[in-house]
Enzyme design. Structure first.
Site, PDB file in Angstrom:
ATOM      1  N   CYS A   1     -16.685 -33.732  15.444  1.00 48.74           N
ATOM      2  CA  CYS A   1     -16.976 -32.308  15.280  1.00 48.74           C
ATOM      3  C   CYS A   1     -15.875 -31.407  15.835  1.00 48.74           C
ATOM      4  O   CYS A   1     -15.582 -30.358  15.253  1.00 48.74           O
ATOM      5  CB  CYS A   1     -18.315 -31.970  15.923  1.00 48.74           C
ATOM      6  N   HIS A   8     -24.223 -34.430  12.635  1.00 51.57           N
ATOM      7  CA  HIS A   8     -24.159 -33.768  13.924  1.00 51.57           C
ATOM      8  C   HIS A   8     -24.405 -32.282  13.674  1.00 51.57           C
ATOM      9  O   HIS A   8     -24.219 -31.795  12.555  1.00 51.57           O
ATOM     10  CB  HIS A   8     -22.795 -33.972  14.574  1.00 51.57           C
ATOM     11  N   CYS A  24     -18.474 -33.242  19.714  1.00 49.06           N
ATOM     12  CA  CYS A  24     -17.937 -34.580  19.943  1.00 49.06           C
ATOM     13  C   CYS A  24     -16.436 -34.646  19.651  1.00 49.06           C
ATOM     14  O   CYS A  24     -15.923 -33.971  18.767  1.00 49.06           O
ATOM     15  CB  CYS A  24     -18.687 -35.615  19.108  1.00 49.06           C
ATOM     16  N   GLU A  27     -22.917 -29.364  14.551  1.00 53.35           N
ATOM     17  CA  GLU A  27     -21.814 -28.517  14.093  1.00 53.35           C
ATOM     18  C   GLU A  27     -21.443 -28.854  12.650  1.00 53.35           C
ATOM     19  O   GLU A  27     -21.173 -27.966  11.843  1.00 53.35           O
ATOM     20  CB  GLU A  27     -20.586 -28.691  15.003  1.00 53.35           C
TER      21      GLU A  27
END
Length: 148
Positions: free
Chosen positions: A90, A52, A80, A54
């Site tokens: 995240c 992801h 998320c 981040e």
């Protein structure tokens, strides 16, 4: 506010570099120190199909980097709060890193997760969450293939 818009625009730009996916959003993230220096950038699926944005940006810094405690994370999509591909979403990674502020363009829709929890987790941890909806359409456009 101008700096927030500029860094968030950069996050949206990064999201355009994501390898396409039918099962995950394309997201970009920029970590900026308290002094305005860009500390790291990342985007979804940057080096692994499950990355992801981040997470990819945070991985470029030492976990105990003291600059994170004064940093702002700019993300084209709300971090998320739940995920299937990794044990920690995240939002939890940002909380653990000690990041005090997150700026997003767009709240996560319920496309893949019925109840998104990222914003709630961040706010419950005392992290300032700022939404700049004027960039939401640009972030959504990158993900138009997922939104029907």
């Amino acid at each position: 506010m101008t700096a927030d818009l500029d860094f968030l625009r950069r996050a949206v730009e990064l999201s355009r570099q994501c390898p396409p996916s039918a099962t995950a959003f394309s997201v970009g993230a920029v970590i900026v120190g308290a002094d305005g220096e860009v500390l790291a950038e990342g985007y979804s699926r940057e080096s692994d199909p499950h990355d992801h944005a981040e997470e990819a940006a945070l991985a470029k810094l030492p976990a105990d980097d003291p600059r994170l405690r004064g940093a702002t994370v700019y993300s084209s999509l709300e971090p998320c709060g739940r995920r299937a591909s990794r044990p920690r979403p995240c939002a939890r990674l940002l909380i653990a890193a000690g990041v005090p502020r997150v700026v997003v363009a767009w709240r996560e829709p319920a496309t893949f997760v019925a109840q998104t929890q990222g914003a709630a987790l961040l706010e419950a941890a005392g992290i300032e969450l700022v939404e700049l909806p004027e960039l939401a359409e640009a972030a959504r456009a990158v993900n138009a293939h997922l939104l029907g």
